[in-house]
Design a protein around this motif. Sequence first.
Motif, PDB file in Angstrom:
ATOM      1  N   GLY A  85       0.477   7.658  35.688  1.00  0.00           N
ATOM      2  CA  GLY A  85       1.543   8.155  36.415  1.00  0.00           C
ATOM      3  C   GLY A  85       2.666   8.849  35.603  1.00  0.00           C
ATOM      4  N   PRO A  86       3.673   9.378  36.410  1.00  0.00           N
ATOM      5  CA  PRO A  86       4.577  10.113  35.556  1.00  0.00           C
ATOM      6  C   PRO A  86       5.414   9.266  34.793  1.00  0.00           C
ATOM      7  CG  PRO A  86       4.351  10.746  38.072  1.00  0.00           C
ATOM      8  CD  PRO A  86       3.622   9.629  37.863  1.00  0.00           C
ATOM      9  N   SER A  87       5.895   9.806  33.494  1.00  0.00           N
ATOM     10  CA  SER A  87       6.804   9.247  32.701  1.00  0.00           C
ATOM     11  C   SER A  87       8.326   9.308  32.924  1.00  0.00           C
ATOM     12  CB  SER A  87       6.550   9.730  31.015  1.00  0.00           C
ATOM     13  OG  SER A  87       6.839  10.892  31.364  1.00  0.00           O
ATOM     14  N   THR A  88       8.489  10.107  34.017  1.00  0.00           N
ATOM     15  CA  THR A  88      10.009  10.370  34.160  1.00  0.00           C
ATOM     16  C   THR A  88       9.970  10.609  35.696  1.00  0.00           C
ATOM     17  OG1 THR A  88      10.469  11.204  32.033  1.00  0.00           O
ATOM     18  CG2 THR A  88      11.968  11.885  33.753  1.00  0.00           C
ATOM     19  N   GLU A  89      11.062  10.028  36.361  1.00  0.00           N
ATOM     20  CA  GLU A  89      11.463  10.506  37.800  1.00  0.00           C
ATOM     21  C   GLU A  89      12.651  10.980  37.773  1.00  0.00           C
ATOM     22  OE1 GLU A  89       9.659   8.245  41.176  1.00  0.00           O
ATOM     23  OE2 GLU A  89      10.293   6.493  39.654  1.00  0.00           O
ATOM     24  N   ARG A  90      12.905  11.928  38.933  1.00  0.00           N
ATOM     25  CA  ARG A  90      14.362  12.570  39.183  1.00  0.00           C
ATOM     26  C   ARG A  90      14.843  11.763  40.433  1.00  0.00           C
ATOM     27  NH1 ARG A  90      12.372  15.520  35.522  1.00  0.00           N
ATOM     28  NH2 ARG A  90      13.690  16.310  33.827  1.00  0.00           N
ATOM     29  N   LEU A  91      15.792  11.238  40.632  1.00  0.00           N
ATOM     30  CA  LEU A  91      16.157  10.512  41.863  1.00  0.00           C
ATOM     31  C   LEU A  91      17.352  11.061  42.318  1.00  0.00           C
ATOM     32  CD1 LEU A  91      14.987   6.777  40.921  1.00  0.00           C
ATOM     33  CD2 LEU A  91      13.630   8.642  41.939  1.00  0.00           C
ATOM     34  N   ASP A  92      17.809  10.843  43.525  1.00  0.00           N
ATOM     35  CA  ASP A  92      18.841  11.220  44.319  1.00  0.00           C
ATOM     36  C   ASP A  92      19.816  10.108  44.062  1.00  0.00           C
ATOM     37  OD1 ASP A  92      21.038  11.129  46.186  1.00  0.00           O
ATOM     38  OD2 ASP A  92      19.773  12.382  47.363  1.00  0.00           O
ATOM     39  N   ARG A  93      21.060  10.352  43.274  1.00  0.00           N
ATOM     40  CA  ARG A  93      21.809   9.142  42.818  1.00  0.00           C
ATOM     41  C   ARG A  93      22.295   8.274  44.189  1.00  0.00           C
ATOM     42  NH1 ARG A  93      25.452  12.020  38.495  1.00  0.00           N
ATOM     43  NH2 ARG A  93      24.139  11.870  36.785  1.00  0.00           N
ATOM     44  N   ARG A  94      22.570   8.989  45.213  1.00  0.00           N
ATOM     45  CA  ARG A  94      22.964   8.491  46.488  1.00  0.00           C
ATOM     46  C   ARG A  94      21.778   7.611  47.182  1.00  0.00           C
ATOM     47  NH1 ARG A  94      22.439  10.026  51.703  1.00  0.00           N
ATOM     48  NH2 ARG A  94      21.716  11.867  50.980  1.00  0.00           N
ATOM     49  N   THR A  95      20.658   8.126  47.281  1.00  0.00           N
ATOM     50  CA  THR A  95      19.877   7.106  47.970  1.00  0.00           C
ATOM     51  C   THR A  95      18.666   6.657  47.057  1.00  0.00           C
ATOM     52  OG1 THR A  95      18.068   9.225  48.002  1.00  0.00           O
ATOM     53  CG2 THR A  95      19.697   9.045  49.790  1.00  0.00           C
ATOM     54  N   GLY A  96      18.461   7.074  45.763  1.00  0.00           N
ATOM     55  CA  GLY A  96      17.584   6.459  44.921  1.00  0.00           C
ATOM     56  C   GLY A  96      16.257   7.031  45.251  1.00  0.00           C
ATOM     57  N   LYS A  97      16.111   8.106  46.130  1.00  0.00           N
ATOM     58  CA  LYS A  97      14.696   8.482  46.523  1.00  0.00           C
ATOM     59  C   LYS A  97      14.320   9.955  45.625  1.00  0.00           C
ATOM     60  CE  LYS A  97      14.892   6.914  51.108  1.00  0.00           C
ATOM     61  NZ  LYS A  97      14.253   7.123  52.313  1.00  0.00           N
ATOM     62  N   PRO A  98      13.366  10.097  45.409  1.00  0.00           N
ATOM     63  CA  PRO A  98      12.762  11.084  44.401  1.00  0.00           C
ATOM     64  C   PRO A  98      13.338  12.490  44.900  1.00  0.00           C
ATOM     65  CG  PRO A  98      10.843   9.681  44.875  1.00  0.00           C
ATOM     66  CD  PRO A  98      11.923   9.444  45.773  1.00  0.00           C
ATOM     67  N   VAL A  99      13.639  13.453  44.100  1.00  0.00           N
ATOM     68  CA  VAL A  99      13.775  14.750  44.428  1.00  0.00           C
ATOM     69  C   VAL A  99      12.685  15.613  43.460  1.00  0.00           C
ATOM     70  CG1 VAL A  99      16.256  14.198  44.629  1.00  0.00           C
ATOM     71  CG2 VAL A  99      15.516  15.061  42.448  1.00  0.00           C
ATOM     72  N   ARG A 100      12.723  17.015  44.124  1.00  0.00           N
ATOM     73  CA  ARG A 100      11.830  17.979  43.457  1.00  0.00           C
ATOM     74  C   ARG A 100      12.457  19.153  43.519  1.00  0.00           C
ATOM     75  NH1 ARG A 100       7.958  20.429  46.625  1.00  0.00           N
ATOM     76  NH2 ARG A 100       8.356  20.680  48.740  1.00  0.00           N
ATOM     77  N   VAL A 101      12.122  20.152  42.683  1.00  0.00           N
ATOM     78  CA  VAL A 101      12.545  21.458  42.572  1.00  0.00           C
ATOM     79  C   VAL A 101      11.845  22.376  43.731  1.00  0.00           C
ATOM     80  CG1 VAL A 101      12.385  23.386  41.165  1.00  0.00           C
ATOM     81  CG2 VAL A 101      12.690  21.431  40.064  1.00  0.00           C
ATOM     82  N   ALA A 102      12.500  23.140  44.332  1.00  0.00           N
ATOM     83  CA  ALA A 102      12.080  24.020  45.463  1.00  0.00           C
ATOM     84  C   ALA A 102      12.967  25.283  45.334  1.00  0.00           C
ATOM     85  CB  ALA A 102      12.413  23.367  46.503  1.00  0.00           C
ATOM     86  N   PHE A 103      12.206  26.342  46.193  1.00  0.00           N
ATOM     87  CA  PHE A 103      13.065  27.451  46.650  1.00  0.00           C
ATOM     88  C   PHE A 103      14.017  27.132  47.701  1.00  0.00           C
ATOM     89  CE2 PHE A 103       9.709  29.330  44.378  1.00  0.00           C
ATOM     90  CZ  PHE A 103      10.312  30.171  43.677  1.00  0.00           C
ATOM     91  N   VAL A 104      15.559  27.577  47.806  1.00  0.00           N
ATOM     92  CA  VAL A 104      16.253  26.944  48.790  1.00  0.00           C
ATOM     93  C   VAL A 104      16.862  28.280  49.175  1.00  0.00           C
ATOM     94  CG1 VAL A 104      18.217  25.691  49.529  1.00  0.00           C
ATOM     95  CG2 VAL A 104      16.457  24.946  47.818  1.00  0.00           C
ATOM     96  N   ASP A 105      17.084  28.529  50.596  1.00  0.00           N
ATOM     97  CA  ASP A 105      17.694  29.732  50.993  1.00  0.00           C
ATOM     98  C   ASP A 105      19.216  29.422  51.173  1.00  0.00           C
ATOM     99  OD1 ASP A 105      18.537  28.413  53.453  1.00  0.00           O
ATOM    100  OD2 ASP A 105      16.915  29.395  54.856  1.00  0.00           O
ATOM    101  N   GLU A 106      19.815  30.678  51.431  1.00  0.00           N
ATOM    102  CA  GLU A 106      21.391  30.783  51.251  1.00  0.00           C
ATOM    103  C   GLU A 106      22.319  29.624  52.313  1.00  0.00           C
ATOM    104  OE1 GLU A 106      22.657  34.450  54.059  1.00  0.00           O
ATOM    105  OE2 GLU A 106      22.239  34.617  51.947  1.00  0.00           O
ATOM    106  N   GLY A 107      21.170  29.166  53.207  1.00  0.00           N
ATOM    107  CA  GLY A 107      21.727  28.145  54.324  1.00  0.00           C
ATOM    108  C   GLY A 107      21.406  26.593  53.755  1.00  0.00           C
ATOM    109  N   GLY A 108      20.596  26.527  52.644  1.00  0.00           N
ATOM    110  CA  GLY A 108      20.512  25.243  51.959  1.00  0.00           C
ATOM    111  C   GLY A 108      18.995  24.746  52.436  1.00  0.00           C
ATOM    112  N   ARG A 109      18.287  25.615  53.216  1.00  0.00           N
ATOM    113  CA  ARG A 109      17.011  25.296  53.558  1.00  0.00           C
ATOM    114  C   ARG A 109      15.954  25.424  52.540  1.00  0.00           C
ATOM    115  NH1 ARG A 109      19.647  27.588  57.756  1.00  0.00           N
ATOM    116  NH2 ARG A 109      18.474  29.645  57.331  1.00  0.00           N
ATOM    117  N   GLN A 110      14.826  24.224  52.518  1.00  0.00           N
ATOM    118  CA  GLN A 110      13.763  24.474  51.491  1.00  0.00           C
ATOM    119  C   GLN A 110      12.744  25.550  52.191  1.00  0.00           C
ATOM    120  OE1 GLN A 110      12.106  21.244  49.915  1.00  0.00           O
ATOM    121  NE2 GLN A 110       9.998  22.117  49.651  1.00  0.00           N
ATOM    122  N   LEU A 111      12.172  26.609  51.460  1.00  0.00           N
ATOM    123  CA  LEU A 111      11.164  27.350  51.920  1.00  0.00           C
ATOM    124  C   LEU A 111       9.904  27.130  51.030  1.00  0.00           C
ATOM    125  CD1 LEU A 111      13.389  30.749  51.905  1.00  0.00           C
ATOM    126  CD2 LEU A 111      12.757  29.246  53.805  1.00  0.00           C
TER     127      LEU A 111
END
Length: 154
Positions: free
Chosen positions: A111-137
């Motif tokens: 499995g992955p050697s590193t995770e990126r987590l939301d500091r607030r929730t502890g849940k994984p985050v990912r890189v994505a394209f996001v529109d100007e309204g903050g919605r992932q596309l």
Amino acid sequence: MTIAKLARTSCSVSRSLSVLGERWTLLIVRDALSGMTKFEAFRESLGLGADVLADRLATLVDFGILEKRSYQEPGARSRCEYHLTDAGRQLHVVIGGLQMWGDANLPWPSGPSTERLDRRTGKPVRVAFVDEGGRQLPEEKIDVVHHSGYPNRT
């Protein structure tokens, strides 16, 4: 095309690679994003020769990705630390994207050697394209538009 020629093109990807495309450079940035600042720590982490590491660090400093700061430990000579600038911290999304791609397409058996987590929730985050309204596309909703007068490149 050589790295030097990449810097003289209208393509922003090519210009970025003229700075970041040398072997080891993004691994230095990866380590700096993890808090590494000292030459010997980079050298130990990456197993690089001092000459190659010094060259890569100098390039990152020259292009404003890292900044040098002097420090001195008691009884030792003055040395330099390397700290990320705002431009360097912006590369976190690039490193995260490369990690996501590697985890999906070149997975490690355990499995992955590193995770990126939301500091607030502890849940994984990912890189994505996001529109100007903050919605992932999703990728299929993204158009790459080439401006007239430029080659057909991003």
